[in-house]
Write a protein that holds these residues in place. Structure first.
Motif, PDB file in Angstrom:
ATOM      1  N   ALA A  23      -9.019  10.224   6.025  1.00 17.23           N
ATOM      2  CA  ALA A  23      -9.373  10.505   7.587  1.00 17.23           C
ATOM      3  C   ALA A  23     -10.667  10.070   7.656  1.00 17.23           C
ATOM      4  N   SER A  24     -11.109  11.178   7.252  1.00 15.18           N
ATOM      5  CA  SER A  24     -12.837  11.747   6.791  1.00 15.18           C
ATOM      6  C   SER A  24     -13.303  10.885   6.776  1.00 15.18           C
ATOM      7  N   LEU A  25     -12.576   9.989   4.870  1.00 12.32           N
ATOM      8  CA  LEU A  25     -14.252   8.876   4.678  1.00 12.32           C
ATOM      9  C   LEU A  25     -13.600   7.970   5.607  1.00 12.32           C
ATOM     10  N   LYS A  26     -12.687   7.196   5.746  1.00 14.71           N
ATOM     11  CA  LYS A  26     -12.442   6.346   7.032  1.00 14.71           C
ATOM     12  C   LYS A  26     -13.880   6.735   7.883  1.00 14.71           C
ATOM     13  N   ALA A  27     -13.816   7.298   8.492  1.00 15.27           N
ATOM     14  CA  ALA A  27     -14.559   8.377   9.469  1.00 15.27           C
ATOM     15  C   ALA A  27     -16.447   7.365   8.964  1.00 15.27           C
ATOM     16  N   GLU A  28     -16.337   7.429   7.748  1.00 16.31           N
ATOM     17  CA  GLU A  28     -17.675   7.269   7.398  1.00 16.31           C
ATOM     18  C   GLU A  28     -17.570   5.952   6.967  1.00 16.31           C
ATOM     19  N   GLY A  29     -16.471   4.982   6.777  1.00 20.43           N
ATOM     20  CA  GLY A  29     -16.517   3.718   6.682  1.00 20.43           C
ATOM     21  C   GLY A  29     -15.957   3.588   5.724  1.00 20.43           C
ATOM     22  N   LYS A  30     -15.515   4.142   4.836  1.00 21.45           N
ATOM     23  CA  LYS A  30     -15.256   3.941   3.823  1.00 21.45           C
ATOM     24  C   LYS A  30     -13.223   4.098   3.804  1.00 21.45           C
ATOM     25  N   GLU A  31     -12.882   3.103   2.788  1.00 23.34           N
ATOM     26  CA  GLU A  31     -11.026   2.556   2.951  1.00 23.34           C
ATOM     27  C   GLU A  31     -11.148   2.645   0.877  1.00 23.34           C
ATOM     28  N   ALA A  32      -9.857   4.168   0.643  1.00 23.79           N
ATOM     29  CA  ALA A  32      -9.698   3.283  -0.723  1.00 23.79           C
ATOM     30  C   ALA A  32      -8.091   2.509  -0.133  1.00 23.79           C
ATOM     31  N   CYS A  33      -8.434   1.434  -1.867  1.00 24.45           N
ATOM     32  CA  CYS A  33      -7.608   0.771  -1.380  1.00 24.45           C
ATOM     33  C   CYS A  33      -7.018   0.425  -3.082  1.00 24.45           C
ATOM     34  N   LEU A  34      -5.490   0.634  -3.300  1.00 20.27           N
ATOM     35  CA  LEU A  34      -4.901   0.285  -4.552  1.00 20.27           C
ATOM     36  C   LEU A  34      -3.549  -1.053  -4.490  1.00 20.27           C
ATOM     37  N   ALA A  35      -4.393  -1.693  -5.501  1.00 18.72           N
ATOM     38  CA  ALA A  35      -3.955  -2.569  -5.916  1.00 18.72           C
ATOM     39  C   ALA A  35      -2.639  -2.440  -6.915  1.00 18.72           C
ATOM     40  N   VAL A  36      -1.508  -3.110  -6.615  1.00 21.01           N
ATOM     41  CA  VAL A  36       0.060  -2.536  -7.053  1.00 21.01           C
ATOM     42  C   VAL A  36       0.882  -3.899  -7.928  1.00 21.01           C
ATOM     43  N   ILE A  37       0.478  -4.044  -9.329  1.00 22.67           N
ATOM     44  CA  ILE A  37       1.105  -5.129  -9.950  1.00 22.67           C
ATOM     45  C   ILE A  37       2.450  -4.995 -10.323  1.00 22.67           C
ATOM     46  N   LEU A  38       3.652  -6.419  -9.964  1.00 22.71           N
ATOM     47  CA  LEU A  38       5.190  -5.904 -10.941  1.00 22.71           C
ATOM     48  C   LEU A  38       5.454  -7.341 -11.628  1.00 22.71           C
ATOM     49  N   VAL A  39       5.323  -7.285 -12.622  1.00 27.87           N
ATOM     50  CA  VAL A  39       5.369  -8.530 -13.230  1.00 27.87           C
ATOM     51  C   VAL A  39       7.107  -8.693 -13.508  1.00 27.87           C
ATOM     52  N   GLY A  40       7.666  -9.334 -13.242  1.00 30.11           N
ATOM     53  CA  GLY A  40       9.412  -9.797 -13.245  1.00 30.11           C
ATOM     54  C   GLY A  40      10.519  -8.507 -11.948  1.00 30.11           C
ATOM     55  N   GLU A  41      11.873  -8.372 -12.243  1.00 33.31           N
ATOM     56  CA  GLU A  41      12.264  -8.195 -11.616  1.00 33.31           C
ATOM     57  C   GLU A  41      13.310  -6.708 -11.734  1.00 33.31           C
ATOM     58  N   ASP A  42      12.768  -5.633 -13.181  1.00 30.45           N
ATOM     59  CA  ASP A  42      13.415  -4.832 -12.799  1.00 30.45           C
ATOM     60  C   ASP A  42      13.293  -3.879 -11.777  1.00 30.45           C
ATOM     61  N   PRO A  43      14.439  -3.337 -11.382  1.00 26.71           N
ATOM     62  CA  PRO A  43      15.029  -2.656 -10.327  1.00 26.71           C
ATOM     63  C   PRO A  43      14.669  -1.427 -10.288  1.00 26.71           C
ATOM     64  N   ALA A  44      14.180  -0.399 -11.028  1.00 21.25           N
ATOM     65  CA  ALA A  44      14.286   0.167 -11.585  1.00 21.25           C
ATOM     66  C   ALA A  44      12.045  -0.043 -10.614  1.00 21.25           C
ATOM     67  N   SER A  45      11.838  -0.360 -11.802  1.00 21.12           N
ATOM     68  CA  SER A  45      10.532  -0.604 -11.557  1.00 21.12           C
ATOM     69  C   SER A  45       9.753  -1.157 -10.367  1.00 21.12           C
ATOM     70  N   LYS A  46      10.420  -1.988  -9.257  1.00 20.41           N
ATOM     71  CA  LYS A  46      10.872  -1.928  -8.183  1.00 20.41           C
ATOM     72  C   LYS A  46      11.241  -0.796  -6.994  1.00 20.41           C
ATOM     73  N   VAL A  47      11.865  -0.179  -7.446  1.00 25.31           N
ATOM     74  CA  VAL A  47      11.396   1.385  -7.183  1.00 25.31           C
ATOM     75  C   VAL A  47      10.196   1.942  -6.481  1.00 25.31           C
ATOM     76  N   TYR A  48       9.835   1.891  -8.178  1.00 26.15           N
ATOM     77  CA  TYR A  48       8.648   2.997  -7.730  1.00 26.15           C
ATOM     78  C   TYR A  48       7.623   2.267  -7.262  1.00 26.15           C
ATOM     79  N   VAL A  49       7.553   0.842  -7.671  1.00 31.46           N
ATOM     80  CA  VAL A  49       6.326   0.376  -6.952  1.00 31.46           C
ATOM     81  C   VAL A  49       6.672   0.397  -5.405  1.00 31.46           C
ATOM     82  N   GLY A  50       8.126   0.861  -5.040  1.00 34.40           N
ATOM     83  CA  GLY A  50       7.789   0.348  -3.311  1.00 34.40           C
ATOM     84  C   GLY A  50       7.915   2.133  -3.015  1.00 34.40           C
ATOM     85  N   ASN A  51       7.866   2.915  -3.895  1.00 30.15           N
ATOM     86  CA  ASN A  51       7.873   5.081  -3.518  1.00 30.15           C
ATOM     87  C   ASN A  51       6.319   4.283  -3.630  1.00 30.15           C
ATOM     88  N   LYS A  52       5.593   4.337  -3.834  1.00 29.58           N
ATOM     89  CA  LYS A  52       3.798   4.210  -4.254  1.00 29.58           C
ATOM     90  C   LYS A  52       3.696   3.025  -3.314  1.00 29.58           C
TER      91      LYS A  52
END
Ligand code: NAD
Length: 280
Positions: A23-52
């Motif tokens: 929130a304080s970074l946002k007030a300075e006009g900075k925003e964090a951005c995470l790019a998450v890449i998932l290749v394929g259909e592994d169900p456990a990986s989908k859960v991990y990506v969803g949690n992230k």
């Protein structure tokens, strides 16, 4: 009575601190951005990506999601990573592992800019950890250190035994405990007399990947036991590498599974993301 090291509570505490920071970074006009890449259909990986993604949302980190088909070629994946490396709005890049067999995992890890490698897997970050320089640290072992510190357990001068030498858990765990001035032994599948080596430990970290393997025969009375393992049992419940019920009455502190190390991994990933924007 053993103290239960509450990873759920501690990880929530960290996420709340990060939320304030975001929130304080946002007030300075900075925003964090995470790019998450998932290749394929592994169900456990989908859960991990969803949690992230959920954790990003909670803290106020923007997340960009790239869900690619199993048939994606290595060249296509590397091209996407190159694009994200060059995108100034993206601070962190995470490729959910494992990738499909036709893609070289090492090449993928190397292709991520070390400054955006929030998983801490790039050889440059691993090397920085080894020589005590600044860099991203692998999230699970970093989470273990945070758990110990926030539980008031000192590492300095203690006999620390890590079971497991994987690149993402065991090896960085050993280096981090060393950095905190522990006396460190790393055990693995060829270690002789594992039980007696473990019995030396004031702090024992189990990252062996074998359900409930570590019973009281491996434990010194009063030891602190950190269980990194996570396994789904036949009854659907989760268990760790440590036989919790067998050792609980002889340890001074222990992490449960679930609710111990697991939630810390995502909290530390979020911490790395926030650091990457602060550095930018
Ligand atoms: P891995 O399979 O890559 O490594 C296991 C290590 O244990 C190896 O280095 C091997 O030498 C050692 N080992 C195997 N059998 C042994 C034996 N009989 N005696 C001594 N050493 C032995 O596993 P990993 O990726 O390091 O993960 C370890 C565990 O932690 C797994 O259960 C995994 O699911 C879990 N994990 C949890 C998290 C989390 O967020 N909580 C994150 C990563 C891994």
């Amino acid at each position: 009575m053993a103290t239960l090291i509450d990873g759920k509570r501690i990880s929530q505490e960290i996420k709340d601190e990060l939320k304030e920071k975001a929130a304080s970074l946002k007030a300075e006009g900075k925003e964090a951005c995470l790019a998450v890449i998932l290749v394929g259909e592994d169900p456990a990986s989908k859960v991990y990506v969803g949690n992230k993604k959920k954790a990003c949302e909670y803290i106020g980190i923007r997340s960009e999601s790239y869900e690619l088909p199993e048939s994606t070629s290595q060249a296509e994946l590397l091209e996407l990573i190159e694009r994200l490396n060059a995108d100034a709005k993206v601070n962190g890049i995470l490729v959910q592992l494992p990738v499909p067999k036709h893609i070289d995992e090492k090449a993928v890890i190397r292709s991520i800019s070390p400054a955006k490698d929030v998983d801490g897997f790039h050889p440059e970050n691993v090397g920085a950890l080894l020589i005590g320089e600044k860099g991203f640290v692998s999230c699970t072992p970093a989470g273990v250190i945070e758990l110990l510190k926030r539980s008031g357990i000192s590492i300095e001068g203690k006999e620390c035994v890590v079971i497991g030498r994987s690149n993402i858990v065991g090896k960085p765990m050993g280096v981090l405990l060393l950095r905190e001035n522990g006396t460190v032994t790393i055990c693995h599948s060829r270690t002789q007399d594992l039980k007696n080596v473990c019995k030396r430990a004031d702090i024992l970290v189990a990252a062996v990947g074998k359900p409930k393997m570590i019973n009281r025969e491996y434990i010194k009375e009063g030891a602190v036991v950190i269980d990194v393992g996570i396994h789904r049992m036949e009854n659907g419940k989760l268990c760790g590498d440590v036989d919790f019920d067998d050792v609980e009455d002889m340890v001074s502190a222990i992490t449960p599974v679930p609710g111990g190390v697991g939630p810390m991994t995502i909290a530390m990933l979020m911490k790395n993301c926030m650091e990457s924007v602060e550095e930018s």
